[in-house]
Design an enzyme around this catalytic site. Sequence first.
Site, mmCIF file in Angstrom:
data_model
loop_
_atom_site.group_PDB
_atom_site.id
_atom_site.type_symbol
_atom_site.label_atom_id
_atom_site.label_comp_id
_atom_site.label_asym_id
_atom_site.label_seq_id
_atom_site.Cartn_x
_atom_site.Cartn_y
_atom_site.Cartn_z
ATOM 1 N N HIS A 163 -8.336 32.966 -29.079
ATOM 2 C CA HIS A 163 -9.778 32.842 -28.822
ATOM 3 C C HIS A 163 -10.436 34.195 -28.564
ATOM 4 O O HIS A 163 -11.512 34.262 -27.969
ATOM 5 C CB HIS A 163 -10.033 31.867 -27.654
ATOM 6 C CG HIS A 163 -9.722 30.432 -28.009
ATOM 7 N ND1 HIS A 163 -9.644 29.420 -27.079
ATOM 8 C CD2 HIS A 163 -9.472 29.842 -29.211
ATOM 9 C CE1 HIS A 163 -9.349 28.277 -27.691
ATOM 10 N NE2 HIS A 163 -9.238 28.507 -28.981
ATOM 11 N N GLN B 287 -4.914 31.225 -25.126
ATOM 12 C CA GLN B 287 -6.319 30.900 -25.396
ATOM 13 C C GLN B 287 -7.213 31.760 -24.502
ATOM 14 O O GLN B 287 -8.432 31.683 -24.592
ATOM 15 C CB GLN B 287 -6.580 29.418 -25.092
ATOM 16 C CG GLN B 287 -5.744 28.473 -25.928
ATOM 17 C CD GLN B 287 -5.761 27.060 -25.342
ATOM 18 O OE1 GLN B 287 -6.630 26.251 -25.659
ATOM 19 N NE2 GLN B 287 -4.808 26.755 -24.493
HETATM 20 C C1 BV8 Z 1 -12.732 25.882 -35.081
HETATM 21 C C2 BV8 Z 1 -15.595 30.245 -25.607
HETATM 22 C C3 BV8 Z 1 -13.213 25.892 -37.453
HETATM 23 C C4 BV8 Z 1 -16.400 30.873 -24.545
HETATM 24 C C5 BV8 Z 1 -14.160 28.321 -25.920
HETATM 25 C C6 BV8 Z 1 -9.886 18.974 -34.333
HETATM 26 C C7 BV8 Z 1 -10.144 17.859 -33.596
HETATM 27 C C8 BV8 Z 1 -11.269 17.773 -32.788
HETATM 28 C C9 BV8 Z 1 -12.165 18.831 -32.705
HETATM 29 C C10 BV8 Z 1 -11.905 19.974 -33.438
HETATM 30 C C11 BV8 Z 1 -10.780 20.026 -34.241
HETATM 31 N N1 BV8 Z 1 -10.746 21.259 -34.816
HETATM 32 C C12 BV8 Z 1 -11.825 21.968 -34.410
HETATM 33 C C13 BV8 Z 1 -12.562 21.207 -33.570
HETATM 34 C C14 BV8 Z 1 -13.827 21.609 -32.925
HETATM 35 C C15 BV8 Z 1 -13.646 22.430 -31.678
HETATM 36 C C16 BV8 Z 1 -12.920 21.571 -30.667
HETATM 37 O O1 BV8 Z 1 -11.732 21.660 -30.444
HETATM 38 N N2 BV8 Z 1 -13.641 20.710 -29.980
HETATM 39 C C17 BV8 Z 1 -13.034 19.822 -28.978
HETATM 40 C C18 BV8 Z 1 -13.372 20.322 -27.576
HETATM 41 C C19 BV8 Z 1 -13.531 18.444 -29.241
HETATM 42 N N3 BV8 Z 1 -12.911 23.667 -31.965
HETATM 43 C C20 BV8 Z 1 -13.538 24.770 -32.380
HETATM 44 O O2 BV8 Z 1 -14.741 24.807 -32.562
HETATM 45 C C21 BV8 Z 1 -12.664 25.972 -32.670
HETATM 46 N N4 BV8 Z 1 -13.021 26.502 -33.929
HETATM 47 O O3 BV8 Z 1 -12.031 24.940 -35.151
HETATM 48 O O4 BV8 Z 1 -13.326 26.476 -36.182
HETATM 49 C C22 BV8 Z 1 -13.661 26.938 -38.428
HETATM 50 C C23 BV8 Z 1 -12.792 27.346 -39.405
HETATM 51 C C24 BV8 Z 1 -13.203 28.318 -40.357
HETATM 52 C C25 BV8 Z 1 -14.469 28.857 -40.268
HETATM 53 C C26 BV8 Z 1 -15.335 28.463 -39.261
HETATM 54 C C27 BV8 Z 1 -14.930 27.494 -38.330
HETATM 55 C C28 BV8 Z 1 -12.985 27.105 -31.675
HETATM 56 C C29 BV8 Z 1 -12.562 26.801 -30.272
HETATM 57 C C30 BV8 Z 1 -12.919 27.947 -29.318
HETATM 58 C C31 BV8 Z 1 -13.561 27.449 -28.110
HETATM 59 N N5 BV8 Z 1 -13.963 28.521 -27.190
HETATM 60 N N6 BV8 Z 1 -14.889 29.116 -25.142
HETATM 61 C C32 BV8 Z 1 -15.585 31.813 -23.761
HETATM 62 O O5 BV8 Z 1 -14.460 31.439 -23.414
HETATM 63 O O6 BV8 Z 1 -16.125 32.880 -23.488
HETATM 64 S S1 BV8 Z 1 -13.488 26.879 -25.239
HETATM 65 C C33 BV8 Z 1 -12.605 27.169 -23.807
HETATM 66 O O7 BV8 Z 1 -11.579 26.168 -23.863
HETATM 67 C C34 BV8 Z 1 -11.921 28.460 -23.567
HETATM 68 O O8 BV8 Z 1 -12.076 29.353 -24.591
HETATM 69 C C35 BV8 Z 1 -10.464 28.095 -23.478
HETATM 70 O O9 BV8 Z 1 -9.661 29.052 -24.086
HETATM 71 C C36 BV8 Z 1 -10.366 26.785 -24.167
HETATM 72 C C37 BV8 Z 1 -9.222 25.950 -23.734
HETATM 73 O O10 BV8 Z 1 -9.356 25.579 -22.370
HETATM 74 P P1 BV8 Z 1 -8.117 25.642 -21.424
HETATM 75 O O11 BV8 Z 1 -7.555 26.995 -21.458
HETATM 76 O O12 BV8 Z 1 -7.201 24.535 -21.741
HETATM 77 O O13 BV8 Z 1 -8.812 25.458 -19.970
HETATM 78 P P2 BV8 Z 1 -9.209 24.068 -19.237
HETATM 79 O O14 BV8 Z 1 -10.129 24.408 -18.136
HETATM 80 O O15 BV8 Z 1 -9.623 23.037 -20.173
HETATM 81 O O16 BV8 Z 1 -7.816 23.561 -18.627
HETATM 82 C C38 BV8 Z 1 -7.153 24.251 -17.590
HETATM 83 C C39 BV8 Z 1 -5.906 23.460 -17.221
HETATM 84 O O17 BV8 Z 1 -5.163 24.201 -16.264
HETATM 85 C C40 BV8 Z 1 -6.234 22.109 -16.548
HETATM 86 O O18 BV8 Z 1 -5.370 21.124 -17.070
HETATM 87 C C41 BV8 Z 1 -5.965 22.350 -15.058
HETATM 88 O O19 BV8 Z 1 -5.507 21.216 -14.378
HETATM 89 C C42 BV8 Z 1 -4.868 23.389 -15.139
HETATM 90 N N7 BV8 Z 1 -4.776 24.280 -13.972
HETATM 91 C C43 BV8 Z 1 -5.747 24.746 -13.158
HETATM 92 N N8 BV8 Z 1 -5.250 25.564 -12.210
HETATM 93 C C44 BV8 Z 1 -3.919 25.635 -12.449
HETATM 94 C C45 BV8 Z 1 -3.604 24.828 -13.556
HETATM 95 N N9 BV8 Z 1 -2.351 24.669 -14.017
HETATM 96 C C46 BV8 Z 1 -1.376 25.343 -13.385
HETATM 97 N N10 BV8 Z 1 -1.598 26.151 -12.303
HETATM 98 C C47 BV8 Z 1 -2.842 26.309 -11.811
HETATM 99 N N11 BV8 Z 1 -3.043 27.117 -10.744
#
Ligand code: BV8
Length: 276
Positions: A131, A113
């Site tokens: 992504h 991602q």
């Molecule tokens: C789409 C862009 C359709 C900016 C990002 C189904 C159910 C519910 C909702 C939806 C669904 N389907 C779609 C949706 C809507 C939406 C969605 O999911 N909403 C949720 C939040 C409710 N999804 C979308 O809109 C997607 N598109 O479905 O389109 C469509 C189809 C056809 C035509 C048109 C449309 C698009 C999603 C893209 C989102 N973009 N950002 C930018 O990045 O510049 S979101 C953002 O979150 C990032 O992009 C990232 O890639 C993504 C995921 O986050 P994570 O990588 O998991 O990061 P996070 O911080 O959350 O977690 C980090 C983890 O690591 C933590 O657990 C932490 O403890 C751990 N950690 C930290 N340090 C360490 C570690 N682990 C190990 N070692 C360490 N050192």
Amino acid sequence: MGAVVVDMGMEPDHPALEDAGRILRRARKAVAFTGAGISVESGIPDFRSPGGLWTVFAPEEYATIEAFLENPAKAWKLFRAIGGTIAGARPNQAHEALAALEAAGRLAGVITQNIDGLHQAAGSRRVVEVHGDHRRLQCLSCGRLAPMPEEVLRGDSVPACEACSAPQKPNVVLFGEAVRSLDEVEGLVSGCDALLVVGTSAQVYPAAGIPAAVKRGGGTVLEFNLEPTPLTEGDFQGFFRGGGPPCPVSDILFRGPAGTTVPAVARRALGTAKER
Ligand code: BV8
Ligand code: ZN
């Protein structure tokens, strides 16, 4: 029953490490699925941890396609903040361990991602960026992709497409935009019997559905995170499990920093664990 949780700080030689190594050695097709947490030790903050990017930039205000179209200059504040953290970042031991597994024929590819390009920098060859990427600028009007010039990240204006003058954005997938390369994801997930899930909170769909898809296909899911996630605890979106009681997706959670936990399992899979 929940996933087995191995706290790597407390139990650095837990037998589950050997189990995971064996699972990878025997897998016909192992795949990695990564998120922002794998790059935290490279100096790139994640999104949802305390102090993460979403605590500074509310995603609904800065990271949706509607927000960009309505106010590109505001969305560029987020894009510049992300670009600034990526610039100069180097892959860490977790990226390197995944590249080494692939080079040894133990990993079919990485679905990420992340938009930081660190898997490729570590030497991973098959990387699916669901992504998008931050290396290029994208024009939503004519579809043109162009390299991201450094000046754009240092400046404060919205870059415009050379071909059609429309405002450009980084080639990343904003909320409300379609995720990329789903055919390639399907190709990697099909027949996958071991999935390494590294550093993702598993909250953003459709990507967050990948581990459950592997599990449904009979694969083993090994999770590497600082903390339990919906995958560990089984409270992921009900419609992906078709109702019924909560059921964990992950078989084992290696709890600790990915730069320690992923190489520890990779060493066992590659038979180099005793060399340390
Ligand atoms: C789409 C862009 C359709 C900016 C990002 C189904 C159910 C519910 C909702 C939806 C669904 N389907 C779609 C949706 C809507 C939406 C969605 O999911 N909403 C949720 C939040 C409710 N999804 C979308 O809109 C997607 N598109 O479905 O389109 C469509 C189809 C056809 C035509 C048109 C449309 C698009 C999603 C893209 C989102 N973009 N950002 C930018 O990045 O510049 S979101 C953002 O979150 C990032 O992009 C990232 O890639 C993504 C995921 O986050 P994570 O990588 O998991 O990061 P996070 O911080 O959350 O977690 C980090 C983890 O690591 C933590 O657990 C932490 O403890 C751990 N950690 C930290 N340090 C360490 C570690 N682990 C190990 N070692 C360490 N050192
Ligand atoms: Zn254009």
